[in-house]
Design a protein around this motif. Structure first.
Motif, PDB file in Angstrom:
ATOM      1  N   LEU A  14       0.040  21.383 -31.129  1.00 25.02           N
ATOM      2  CA  LEU A  14      -1.631  21.713 -31.096  1.00 25.02           C
ATOM      3  C   LEU A  14      -2.134  20.446 -31.750  1.00 25.02           C
ATOM      4  O   LEU A  14      -1.940  20.522 -33.025  1.00 25.02           O
ATOM      5  CB  LEU A  14      -1.827  23.074 -31.702  1.00 25.02           C
ATOM      6  CG  LEU A  14      -1.051  24.049 -31.025  1.00 25.02           C
ATOM      7  CD1 LEU A  14      -1.685  25.242 -31.546  1.00 25.02           C
ATOM      8  CD2 LEU A  14      -1.579  24.131 -29.685  1.00 25.02           C
ATOM      9  N   VAL A  15      -2.758  19.389 -31.035  1.00 30.35           N
ATOM     10  CA  VAL A  15      -3.560  18.508 -31.745  1.00 30.35           C
ATOM     11  C   VAL A  15      -4.887  18.937 -31.995  1.00 30.35           C
ATOM     12  O   VAL A  15      -5.768  19.198 -31.373  1.00 30.35           O
ATOM     13  CB  VAL A  15      -3.525  17.155 -31.080  1.00 30.35           C
ATOM     14  CG1 VAL A  15      -4.409  15.967 -31.798  1.00 30.35           C
ATOM     15  CG2 VAL A  15      -2.443  16.795 -31.006  1.00 30.35           C
ATOM     16  N   THR A  16      -5.151  19.368 -33.514  1.00 37.91           N
ATOM     17  CA  THR A  16      -6.541  20.099 -33.854  1.00 37.91           C
ATOM     18  C   THR A  16      -7.517  19.097 -34.332  1.00 37.91           C
ATOM     19  O   THR A  16      -7.288  18.087 -34.405  1.00 37.91           O
ATOM     20  CB  THR A  16      -5.956  21.241 -35.100  1.00 37.91           C
ATOM     21  OG1 THR A  16      -5.691  20.318 -36.222  1.00 37.91           O
ATOM     22  CG2 THR A  16      -5.135  22.305 -34.530  1.00 37.91           C
ATOM     23  N   LYS A  17      -8.621  19.666 -34.514  1.00 36.25           N
ATOM     24  CA  LYS A  17      -9.874  18.850 -35.086  1.00 36.25           C
ATOM     25  C   LYS A  17     -10.070  17.803 -34.223  1.00 36.25           C
ATOM     26  O   LYS A  17     -10.777  16.453 -34.574  1.00 36.25           O
ATOM     27  CB  LYS A  17      -9.468  18.526 -36.655  1.00 36.25           C
ATOM     28  CG  LYS A  17      -9.315  19.488 -37.397  1.00 36.25           C
ATOM     29  CD  LYS A  17      -9.051  19.106 -38.682  1.00 36.25           C
ATOM     30  CE  LYS A  17      -8.780  20.333 -39.860  1.00 36.25           C
ATOM     31  NZ  LYS A  17      -8.776  19.780 -41.251  1.00 36.25           N
ATOM     32  N   THR A  18     -10.033  17.897 -32.827  1.00 37.99           N
ATOM     33  CA  THR A  18     -10.446  17.033 -31.911  1.00 37.99           C
ATOM     34  C   THR A  18     -11.834  16.465 -31.843  1.00 37.99           C
ATOM     35  O   THR A  18     -12.143  15.414 -31.495  1.00 37.99           O
ATOM     36  CB  THR A  18     -10.098  17.143 -30.481  1.00 37.99           C
ATOM     37  OG1 THR A  18     -10.781  18.444 -29.872  1.00 37.99           O
ATOM     38  CG2 THR A  18      -8.671  17.359 -30.309  1.00 37.99           C
ATOM     39  N   ASP A  19     -12.756  17.437 -32.497  1.00 39.35           N
ATOM     40  CA  ASP A  19     -14.166  16.957 -32.491  1.00 39.35           C
ATOM     41  C   ASP A  19     -14.364  16.027 -33.557  1.00 39.35           C
ATOM     42  O   ASP A  19     -15.536  15.386 -33.553  1.00 39.35           O
ATOM     43  CB  ASP A  19     -14.930  18.299 -33.056  1.00 39.35           C
ATOM     44  CG  ASP A  19     -14.422  18.943 -34.192  1.00 39.35           C
ATOM     45  OD1 ASP A  19     -13.262  19.335 -34.221  1.00 39.35           O
ATOM     46  OD2 ASP A  19     -15.261  18.886 -35.046  1.00 39.35           O
ATOM     47  N   ARG A  20     -13.420  15.711 -34.415  1.00 39.86           N
ATOM     48  CA  ARG A  20     -13.511  14.802 -35.283  1.00 39.86           C
ATOM     49  C   ARG A  20     -12.849  13.394 -35.247  1.00 39.86           C
ATOM     50  O   ARG A  20     -13.095  12.345 -35.962  1.00 39.86           O
ATOM     51  CB  ARG A  20     -12.678  15.311 -36.966  1.00 39.86           C
ATOM     52  CG  ARG A  20     -13.475  16.501 -37.467  1.00 39.86           C
ATOM     53  CD  ARG A  20     -12.795  16.887 -38.557  1.00 39.86           C
ATOM     54  NE  ARG A  20     -13.294  18.140 -39.170  1.00 39.86           N
ATOM     55  CZ  ARG A  20     -13.047  18.424 -40.422  1.00 39.86           C
ATOM     56  NH1 ARG A  20     -12.329  17.782 -41.143  1.00 39.86           N
ATOM     57  NH2 ARG A  20     -13.511  19.919 -40.851  1.00 39.86           N
ATOM     58  N   ALA A  21     -12.540  13.182 -33.963  1.00 37.05           N
ATOM     59  CA  ALA A  21     -12.032  11.781 -33.352  1.00 37.05           C
ATOM     60  C   ALA A  21     -12.610  11.585 -32.158  1.00 37.05           C
ATOM     61  O   ALA A  21     -12.940  12.373 -31.495  1.00 37.05           O
ATOM     62  CB  ALA A  21     -10.466  11.918 -33.481  1.00 37.05           C
ATOM     63  N   ASP A  22     -12.609  10.134 -31.845  1.00 41.93           N
ATOM     64  CA  ASP A  22     -13.064   9.638 -30.631  1.00 41.93           C
ATOM     65  C   ASP A  22     -12.126  10.139 -29.447  1.00 41.93           C
ATOM     66  O   ASP A  22     -10.890  10.316 -29.923  1.00 41.93           O
ATOM     67  CB  ASP A  22     -13.666   8.419 -30.528  1.00 41.93           C
ATOM     68  CG  ASP A  22     -12.618   7.358 -31.006  1.00 41.93           C
ATOM     69  OD1 ASP A  22     -11.335   7.420 -30.787  1.00 41.93           O
ATOM     70  OD2 ASP A  22     -13.233   6.447 -31.655  1.00 41.93           O
ATOM     71  N   ARG A  23     -12.195   9.743 -28.177  1.00 36.86           N
ATOM     72  CA  ARG A  23     -11.455  10.115 -27.160  1.00 36.86           C
ATOM     73  C   ARG A  23     -10.077   9.271 -27.249  1.00 36.86           C
ATOM     74  O   ARG A  23      -8.787   9.416 -27.217  1.00 36.86           O
ATOM     75  CB  ARG A  23     -11.964   9.800 -25.639  1.00 36.86           C
ATOM     76  CG  ARG A  23     -12.988  11.036 -25.513  1.00 36.86           C
ATOM     77  CD  ARG A  23     -13.415  10.797 -24.163  1.00 36.86           C
ATOM     78  NE  ARG A  23     -12.639  11.017 -23.041  1.00 36.86           N
ATOM     79  CZ  ARG A  23     -13.121  10.905 -21.846  1.00 36.86           C
ATOM     80  NH1 ARG A  23     -14.006  10.635 -21.369  1.00 36.86           N
ATOM     81  NH2 ARG A  23     -12.027  11.088 -20.840  1.00 36.86           N
ATOM     82  N   ALA A  24     -10.222   7.921 -27.682  1.00 40.48           N
ATOM     83  CA  ALA A  24      -9.154   6.898 -27.842  1.00 40.48           C
ATOM     84  C   ALA A  24      -8.156   7.185 -29.158  1.00 40.48           C
ATOM     85  O   ALA A  24      -6.921   7.433 -28.646  1.00 40.48           O
ATOM     86  CB  ALA A  24      -9.639   5.603 -27.999  1.00 40.48           C
ATOM     87  N   ALA A  25      -8.796   7.946 -29.984  1.00 39.53           N
ATOM     88  CA  ALA A  25      -8.066   8.384 -31.114  1.00 39.53           C
ATOM     89  C   ALA A  25      -7.226   9.526 -30.901  1.00 39.53           C
ATOM     90  O   ALA A  25      -6.135   9.587 -31.127  1.00 39.53           O
ATOM     91  CB  ALA A  25      -9.108   8.523 -32.478  1.00 39.53           C
ATOM     92  N   VAL A  26      -7.972  10.512 -30.078  1.00 39.16           N
ATOM     93  CA  VAL A  26      -7.203  11.462 -29.605  1.00 39.16           C
ATOM     94  C   VAL A  26      -5.984  11.416 -28.819  1.00 39.16           C
ATOM     95  O   VAL A  26      -4.994  12.000 -28.874  1.00 39.16           O
ATOM     96  CB  VAL A  26      -8.072  12.659 -29.050  1.00 39.16           C
ATOM     97  CG1 VAL A  26      -7.423  13.834 -28.354  1.00 39.16           C
ATOM     98  CG2 VAL A  26      -9.190  13.047 -30.061  1.00 39.16           C
ATOM     99  N   ALA A  27      -6.202  10.306 -27.989  1.00 41.48           N
ATOM    100  CA  ALA A  27      -4.989   9.937 -26.897  1.00 41.48           C
ATOM    101  C   ALA A  27      -4.036   9.210 -27.871  1.00 41.48           C
ATOM    102  O   ALA A  27      -2.893   9.440 -27.369  1.00 41.48           O
ATOM    103  CB  ALA A  27      -5.732   9.075 -26.108  1.00 41.48           C
ATOM    104  N   GLU A  28      -4.261   8.399 -28.767  1.00 40.88           N
ATOM    105  CA  GLU A  28      -3.226   7.909 -29.550  1.00 40.88           C
ATOM    106  C   GLU A  28      -2.347   8.879 -30.405  1.00 40.88           C
ATOM    107  O   GLU A  28      -1.303   9.099 -30.399  1.00 40.88           O
ATOM    108  CB  GLU A  28      -3.801   6.992 -30.376  1.00 40.88           C
ATOM    109  CG  GLU A  28      -4.513   5.586 -29.898  1.00 40.88           C
ATOM    110  CD  GLU A  28      -5.159   4.682 -30.825  1.00 40.88           C
ATOM    111  OE1 GLU A  28      -4.831   4.793 -32.143  1.00 40.88           O
ATOM    112  OE2 GLU A  28      -5.744   3.701 -30.564  1.00 40.88           O
TER     113      GLU A  28
END
Length: 322
Positions: free
Chosen positions: A139-153
């Motif tokens: 589970l990759v949490t706290k996605t609201d704190r990162a932009d889409r590119a960072a979440v993808a990485e």
């Protein structure tokens, strides 16, 4: 700390009929400290059943939150963060997490989207690789704190950490994919009847929930090293009639334990201001939990080096058998 003993909890209740294919079982969230495990559990349950804080290592006990669905009942076991222990308390918390891993039906491995993969994440991934009989969902949490590119990485980085049954990005704060997490976890549960009545959101005793709310209020705004030294014990909870308002209220008497007199002074604050603020914040949350007015009496006491003393740990509720 309580004895988990999930086998006892798996005994079906005498309940109304449930649909064919209904699933029920246990999931646990693991991860290093402060990766959003408790916040995610609260979001899934739909109500606050575990305390949260910006301070690491907030969770010290297993807390069970119950998610009710038409097709499943998911019991989530929130665990303390895995970390290198420095005290006897730390050793017991790590032992608690490891004993939980072998008891549940599915494991949720939480890694925050806004922080690079670190040694702690790698260490836990190795630990989870040994759980060959239990599916692990990353589970990759706290996605609201990162932009889409960072979440993808981060999703790619997490994929490279191990073999996962699923990988799901999620934000408990914004609600992004919280329902998807529930779907994925429930998909790994065995078929079976509900294990708790429909209205139950946790099986924690009220006294323990109250103690945790007081500790949560005490964690904010104090020095970095102090939160690990605070324990809270509810001594008494007594109902009484509020004669002025003509309604019932509850008197709560609780003690905050620290390890040194200097820590006691920090918790109390100048002329008692800090302790009054803790009491005010905690009382609001306790009243919301209990649904009634509360009189809260807080005392700060010193239990010298309690995190390292087996007798003190037992007295404060951190038993050897967790």
């Amino acid at each position: 700390m309580d004895d988990l003993d999930l086998d006892k909890l798996r005994t079906p209740l005498a309940m109304p009929s449930y649909p064919e294919g209904f699933k029920s079982g246990f999931a646990c969230f693991v991860g290093r400290p402060n990766v959003g495990k408790s916040t995610l559990m609260n979001a899934l349950v739909g109500q606050k059943v575990a305390i949260t804080s910006t301070r690491p290592q907030t969770t010290r006990r297993t807390v069970r939150g119950i998610v009710h669905r038409d097709d499943a009942q998911l019991i989530i076991v929130d665990t303390p963060g895995l970390h290198k222990p420095r005290t006897l308390l730390g050793e017991r918390l790590d032992s608690l997490v490891r004993s939980t891993l072998v008891e549940v039906d599915v494991i949720g491995f939480c890694v925050p989207a806004d922080e690079p993969i670190g040694r702690g994440d790698t260490y836990i991934a190795r630990e989870l690789a040994a759980q060959r009989e239990t599916p692990v969902v990353a589970l990759v949490t706290k996605t609201d704190r990162a932009d889409r590119a960072a979440v993808a990485e981060q999703l790619v980085a997490v994929e490279q950490l191990g073999e996962w049954a699923d990988i799901v990005p999620v934000s408990a704060e914004s609600g992004f994919q919280v329902d998807t997490v529930a779907d994925v976890l429930c998909g790994h549960l065995p078929e079976g009847p509900p294990l708790y009545p429909g209205g139950d959101l946790t099986d924690e005793p009220e006294e323990m929930l109250v103690a945790e709310l007081i500790r949560e209020a005490s964690l904010e705004g104090v020095r970095d090293e102090l939160p690990h030294s605070i324990a809270v014990v509810v001594e008494e909870m007594l109902p009484r009639e509020d004669t002025r308002a003509g309604r019932e209220m509850i008197d709560v008497y609780a003690s905050l334990y620290v390890e040194r007199p200097s820590q006691k002074a920090i918790v109390i604050g100048a002329k008692g201001a800090r302790l009054r603020e803790v009491g005010s914040v905690a009382r609001r949350h306790i009243e919301a939990l209990l649904g009634t007015k509360v009189y809260l009496d807080l005392r700060v006491r010193v239990a010298k080096d309690w995190q390292r003393d087996p007798k003190q740990l037992r007295r404060l509720g951190f038993d050897q058998q967790t």
